[in-house]
Scaffold this motif. Structure first.
Motif, PDB file in Angstrom:
ATOM      1  N   ARG A 133       0.827  -1.212   0.000  1.00 25.73           N
ATOM      2  CA  ARG A 133       0.000   0.000   0.000  1.00 25.73           C
ATOM      3  C   ARG A 133       0.860   1.261   0.000  1.00 25.73           C
ATOM      4  N   ILE A 134       1.982   1.240   0.722  1.00 26.10           N
ATOM      5  CA  ILE A 134       2.897   2.386   0.720  1.00 26.10           C
ATOM      6  C   ILE A 134       3.405   2.638  -0.696  1.00 26.10           C
ATOM      7  N   LYS A 135       3.790   1.572  -1.390  1.00 20.07           N
ATOM      8  CA  LYS A 135       4.253   1.713  -2.779  1.00 20.07           C
ATOM      9  C   LYS A 135       3.138   2.227  -3.677  1.00 20.07           C
ATOM     10  N   LYS A 136       1.944   1.663  -3.507  1.00 21.46           N
ATOM     11  CA  LYS A 136       0.818   2.045  -4.358  1.00 21.46           C
ATOM     12  C   LYS A 136       0.412   3.503  -4.143  1.00 21.46           C
ATOM     13  N   LEU A 137       0.526   3.983  -2.906  1.00 21.67           N
ATOM     14  CA  LEU A 137       0.174   5.373  -2.617  1.00 21.67           C
ATOM     15  C   LEU A 137       1.266   6.352  -3.045  1.00 21.67           C
ATOM     16  N   GLY A 138       2.424   5.826  -3.444  1.00 20.59           N
ATOM     17  CA  GLY A 138       3.469   6.675  -3.999  1.00 20.59           C
ATOM     18  C   GLY A 138       4.501   7.179  -3.013  1.00 20.59           C
ATOM     19  N   TYR A 139       4.651   6.506  -1.872  1.00 21.64           N
ATOM     20  CA  TYR A 139       5.645   6.943  -0.896  1.00 21.64           C
ATOM     21  C   TYR A 139       6.889   6.067  -0.919  1.00 21.64           C
ATOM     22  N   GLY A 140       6.853   5.016  -1.698  1.00 21.73           N
ATOM     23  CA  GLY A 140       7.989   4.147  -1.983  1.00 21.73           C
ATOM     24  C   GLY A 140       8.997   3.936  -0.887  1.00 21.73           C
ATOM     25  N   LYS A 141      10.229   4.354  -1.138  1.00 27.12           N
ATOM     26  CA  LYS A 141      11.332   4.090  -0.218  1.00 27.12           C
ATOM     27  C   LYS A 141      11.460   5.143   0.879  1.00 27.12           C
ATOM     28  N   ARG A 142      10.624   6.161   0.850  1.00 28.65           N
ATOM     29  CA  ARG A 142      10.746   7.239   1.831  1.00 28.65           C
ATOM     30  C   ARG A 142       9.950   6.996   3.102  1.00 28.65           C
ATOM     31  N   LEU A 143       9.069   5.992   3.102  1.00 27.39           N
ATOM     32  CA  LEU A 143       8.218   5.730   4.265  1.00 27.39           C
ATOM     33  C   LEU A 143       8.175   4.234   4.535  1.00 27.39           C
ATOM     34  N   MET A 144       8.270   3.872   5.804  1.00 36.93           N
ATOM     35  CA  MET A 144       8.147   2.460   6.166  1.00 36.93           C
ATOM     36  C   MET A 144       7.494   2.322   7.538  1.00 36.93           C
ATOM     37  N   MET A 145       6.928   1.139   7.771  1.00 40.86           N
ATOM     38  CA  MET A 145       6.269   0.860   9.038  1.00 40.86           C
ATOM     39  C   MET A 145       7.183   0.018   9.915  1.00 40.86           C
ATOM     40  N   ASP A 146       7.198   0.333  11.201  1.00 43.61           N
ATOM     41  CA  ASP A 146       7.910  -0.471  12.188  1.00 43.61           C
ATOM     42  C   ASP A 146       6.843  -1.190  13.014  1.00 43.61           C
TER      43      ASP A 146
END
Length: 113
Positions: A43-56
């Motif tokens: 979902r992060i990739k699909k929303l366009g935040y790619g490598k700049r956002l991740m979940m811990d």
């Protein structure tokens, strides 16, 4: 035998175990957590935040982290309590994942790629 008053008797063989509609697939908490983590990454990739956002993911109450942090390389990280996400299913889970991703993106001021 045909004609008026005729009936047909069908013998149904009993199956062992529950009927297909009654079968329930049970997932362990660990496997459900892993599935949720995959959904969040997609979902992060699909929303366009790619490598700049991740979940811990935080799997239990003993682990403490700040809700929003940045790594040394500038990646923005948000935490999620897995026991909260584990209790959700289907569309409700998808809405909660989207809500948390968008909340983190707004906090960090991220723009879509």
């Amino acid at each position: 035998m045909t004609g008026k008053g005729a009936c047909v008797i069908l013998w149904v063989q009993k199956r062992k175990g529950p009927r297909p509609a009654e079968r329930v697939i049970l997932m362990s908490k660990a496997s459900k957590n892993a599935e949720i983590e995959k959904q969040v990454k997609r979902r992060i990739k699909k929303l366009g935040y790619g490598k700049r956002l991740m979940m811990d993911p935080i799997p239990n109450t003993f682990k403490r982290r700040n809700h929003f942090t940045k790594t040394a390389n500038g990646t923005c990280v948000f935490t999620a309590f897995m026991w909260q996400l584990n209790s959700l299913e289907g569309k409700e889970l998808k809405r909660e994942i989207d809500r948390r991703i968008l909340e983190a993106a707004n906090y960090f001021g991220l723009k879509k790629e």
